[in-house]
Design a protein around this motif. Structure first.
Motif, PDB file in Angstrom:
ATOM      1  N   ALA A   1     -14.957   2.589  -8.651  1.00  0.00           N
ATOM      2  CA  ALA A   1     -14.209   2.795  -9.881  1.00  0.00           C
ATOM      3  C   ALA A   1     -14.604   4.115 -10.560  1.00  0.00           C
ATOM      4  O   ALA A   1     -13.745   4.869 -11.024  1.00  0.00           O
ATOM      5  CB  ALA A   1     -14.436   1.625 -10.834  1.00  0.00           C
ATOM      6  N   LEU A   2     -15.900   4.401 -10.616  1.00  0.00           N
ATOM      7  CA  LEU A   2     -16.358   5.624 -11.278  1.00  0.00           C
ATOM      8  C   LEU A   2     -15.891   6.879 -10.542  1.00  0.00           C
ATOM      9  O   LEU A   2     -15.428   7.843 -11.158  1.00  0.00           O
ATOM     10  CB  LEU A   2     -17.884   5.615 -11.387  1.00  0.00           C
ATOM     11  N   VAL A   3     -16.023   6.870  -9.217  1.00  0.00           N
ATOM     12  CA  VAL A   3     -15.608   8.042  -8.437  1.00  0.00           C
ATOM     13  C   VAL A   3     -14.105   8.265  -8.562  1.00  0.00           C
ATOM     14  O   VAL A   3     -13.634   9.394  -8.779  1.00  0.00           O
ATOM     15  CB  VAL A   3     -16.019   7.868  -6.959  1.00  0.00           C
TER      16      VAL A   3
ATOM     17  N   GLY B   1      -3.453  -4.150 -10.383  1.00  0.00           N
ATOM     18  CA  GLY B   1      -4.816  -4.581 -10.132  1.00  0.00           C
ATOM     19  C   GLY B   1      -4.869  -6.045  -9.722  1.00  0.00           C
ATOM     20  O   GLY B   1      -5.596  -6.420  -8.782  1.00  0.00           O
ATOM     21  N   LEU B   2      -4.089  -6.902 -10.391  1.00  0.00           N
ATOM     22  CA  LEU B   2      -4.038  -8.321 -10.021  1.00  0.00           C
ATOM     23  C   LEU B   2      -3.447  -8.499  -8.624  1.00  0.00           C
ATOM     24  O   LEU B   2      -3.868  -9.389  -7.870  1.00  0.00           O
ATOM     25  CB  LEU B   2      -3.211  -9.097 -11.046  1.00  0.00           C
ATOM     26  N   MET B   3      -2.478  -7.669  -8.278  1.00  0.00           N
ATOM     27  CA  MET B   3      -1.951  -7.714  -6.909  1.00  0.00           C
ATOM     28  C   MET B   3      -3.043  -7.372  -5.910  1.00  0.00           C
ATOM     29  O   MET B   3      -3.106  -7.943  -4.815  1.00  0.00           O
ATOM     30  CB  MET B   3      -0.776  -6.739  -6.769  1.00  0.00           C
ATOM     31  N   GLY B   4      -3.932  -6.431  -6.291  1.00  0.00           N
ATOM     32  CA  GLY B   4      -5.051  -6.094  -5.420  1.00  0.00           C
ATOM     33  C   GLY B   4      -5.990  -7.270  -5.207  1.00  0.00           C
ATOM     34  O   GLY B   4      -6.503  -7.486  -4.100  1.00  0.00           O
TER      35      GLY B   4
ATOM     36  N   TYR C   1      -4.037  -0.784  -7.115  1.00  0.00           N
ATOM     37  CA  TYR C   1      -3.939  -1.805  -6.067  1.00  0.00           C
ATOM     38  C   TYR C   1      -4.975  -1.580  -4.970  1.00  0.00           C
ATOM     39  O   TYR C   1      -5.742  -2.479  -4.616  1.00  0.00           O
ATOM     40  CB  TYR C   1      -2.528  -1.783  -5.479  1.00  0.00           C
ATOM     41  N   SER C   2      -5.031  -0.360  -4.446  1.00  0.00           N
ATOM     42  CA  SER C   2      -5.950  -0.067  -3.343  1.00  0.00           C
ATOM     43  C   SER C   2      -7.409  -0.145  -3.784  1.00  0.00           C
ATOM     44  O   SER C   2      -8.275  -0.573  -3.022  1.00  0.00           O
ATOM     45  CB  SER C   2      -5.658   1.325  -2.775  1.00  0.00           C
ATOM     46  N   LEU C   3      -7.678   0.274  -5.032  1.00  0.00           N
ATOM     47  CA  LEU C   3      -9.047   0.243  -5.532  1.00  0.00           C
ATOM     48  C   LEU C   3      -9.576  -1.182  -5.595  1.00  0.00           C
ATOM     49  O   LEU C   3     -10.665  -1.485  -5.096  1.00  0.00           O
ATOM     50  CB  LEU C   3      -9.111   0.889  -6.923  1.00  0.00           C
ATOM     51  N   VAL C   4      -8.807  -2.087  -6.203  1.00  0.00           N
ATOM     52  CA  VAL C   4      -9.241  -3.483  -6.320  1.00  0.00           C
ATOM     53  C   VAL C   4      -9.312  -4.134  -4.943  1.00  0.00           C
ATOM     54  O   VAL C   4     -10.235  -4.902  -4.651  1.00  0.00           O
ATOM     55  CB  VAL C   4      -8.288  -4.254  -7.250  1.00  0.00           C
ATOM     56  N   LEU C   5      -8.342  -3.825  -4.089  1.00  0.00           N
ATOM     57  CA  LEU C   5      -8.341  -4.376  -2.725  1.00  0.00           C
ATOM     58  C   LEU C   5      -9.612  -3.980  -1.984  1.00  0.00           C
ATOM     59  O   LEU C   5     -10.283  -4.816  -1.363  1.00  0.00           O
ATOM     60  CB  LEU C   5      -7.108  -3.873  -1.976  1.00  0.00           C
ATOM     61  N   ALA C   6      -9.981  -2.703  -2.070  1.00  0.00           N
ATOM     62  CA  ALA C   6     -11.176  -2.220  -1.373  1.00  0.00           C
ATOM     63  C   ALA C   6     -12.455  -2.807  -1.959  1.00  0.00           C
ATOM     64  O   ALA C   6     -13.405  -3.103  -1.230  1.00  0.00           O
ATOM     65  CB  ALA C   6     -11.233  -0.693  -1.434  1.00  0.00           C
TER      66      ALA C   6
ATOM     67  N   ASN D   1       0.819  -1.209   0.000  1.00  0.00           N
ATOM     68  CA  ASN D   1       0.000   0.000   0.000  1.00  0.00           C
ATOM     69  C   ASN D   1       0.851   1.256   0.000  1.00  0.00           C
ATOM     70  O   ASN D   1       0.420   2.304  -0.465  1.00  0.00           O
ATOM     71  CB  ASN D   1      -0.920   0.007   1.227  1.00  0.00           C
ATOM     72  N   THR D   2       2.069   1.163   0.546  1.00  0.00           N
ATOM     73  CA  THR D   2       2.878   2.375   0.732  1.00  0.00           C
ATOM     74  C   THR D   2       4.261   2.309   0.101  1.00  0.00           C
ATOM     75  O   THR D   2       4.945   3.333   0.043  1.00  0.00           O
ATOM     76  CB  THR D   2       3.061   2.666   2.240  1.00  0.00           C
TER      77      THR D   2
END
Length: 313
Positions: free
Chosen positions: A216-218, A113-116, A61-66, A33-34
């Motif tokens: 995703a949209l936001v 994204g795959l890591m997420g 990463y953070s988007l897919v994780l969330a 994440n960091t």
């Protein structure tokens, strides 16, 4: 069938070693994440990525994780926590290799994204396994260790990234995951017991899709708006669509038989406070890091390691 019980009323005999394995797995997820906080300028130079591409590399990463954290947690409880953990680790390791070898910003965004996805499978599985192997009277202490490790790993990310960039190329911030994941995978396969709760409710597919699409949209509107400006008609349209989906998501969750977040839980004032405070903190921290790391290394001419140390406070 009833839920899988803790193997022994006093807890699993190897529970503390299992906790060490779970914390190591969680450490990788939190670190990623960091760790990019200091690698953004190097990646931008190497891949010729503009500001928008760099933001997507950071946010993917953070988007897919969330988006996938809650649905995958439900799948793990229902079909097998150990299996979810091993699948998550495997996917995270493979995606880390792909990220390190990426030659374009699009490839790197896809790998992140795959890591997420791998992180979203790994993180809840570690907590579910922890709850299964520890008895009630030790579970609080084990969770404290688990969450403390995540905090330390997140704080250490910029320093680890800076150290690696001082000695290796930018892909090392991803490739460093691989040997650790291999060790954690082998230890988890040997030590972690198989457990599941077939009585868990089915995954709320509709709610999951609404939640992921709204995020995703936001995020797309925020990132692209910084490049094209609010005069671009797409930006307010995307923000409106994302907000509308969040409203629909809230409506659906109140009516679903198996919501991602139970309305009774959301009604808790402590939960409400957390739901406001945590996103604000994350937006501020990651947003500040993205800008400051480029200022520290580009304008102030600090090394990646020195920039990483600036983030420690």
């Amino acid at each position: 069938p009833p839920p899988t019980p803790v193997l022994d009323p006093g807890g699993h005999p190897d529970r503390w070693r299992i906790l060490a394995v779970l914390c190591a797995a969680l450490c990788i997820v939190a670190l990623d994440n960091t760790i990019l906080a200091v690698a953004v300028p190097s990646i931008g130079t190497a891949l010729g990525a503009d500001e928008t591409a760099l933001q997507w590399i950071t946010a993917a990463y953070s988007l897919v994780l969330a988006a996938l954290l809650l649905p995958l947690a439900g799948l793990g409880d229902r079909f097998g926590r150990k299996g979810l953990l091993l699948v998550g680790l495997s996917l995270f390791g493979l995606a880390s290799v792909a990220a390190a070898l990426a030659t374009t910003s699009v490839q790197l965004v896809a790998a992140r994204g795959l890591m997420g996805v791998g992180g979203a499978a790994t993180m809840p599985a570690t907590l579910s396994v922890l709850g299964n192997v520890f008895p009630d009277h030790e579970r609080g202490r084990a969770i404290a260790v688990w969450s403390g490790v995540a905090s330390i790993a997140g704080g250490a990310g910029p320093i680890v990234g800076g150290f690696l960039l001082a000695h290796f190329w930018w892909g090392s911030v991803f490739l460093v995951n691989v040997p650790i994941i291999v060790g954690v995978f082998l230890a988890a396969a040997r030590l972690v017991p198989t457990s599941k709760d077939p009585a868990s409710p089915p995954v709320d597919v509709v709610g999951s899709v609404l939640w992921a699409a709204a995020l995703a949209l936001v995020l797309f509107a925020l990132i692209e708006g910084g490049e094209s400006g609010v005069a671009d008609i797409r930006i307010p349209a995307l923000l409106a669509a994302g907000t509308a989906l969040l409203v629909v998501f809230a409506w659906w969750e109140r009516r679903s038989d198996h919501p991602l977040l139970s309305p009774s839980v959301v009604a808790d004032r402590r939960m409400q406070a957390g739901m406001v405070a945590v996103p604000v903190v994350f937006f501020c921290v990651f947003g500040a890091q993205f800008v400051l790391t480029q200022w520290l290394q580009g304008v102030r001419d600090l090394s990646p390691l020195a920039a990483g140390l600036c983030f420690v406070p």
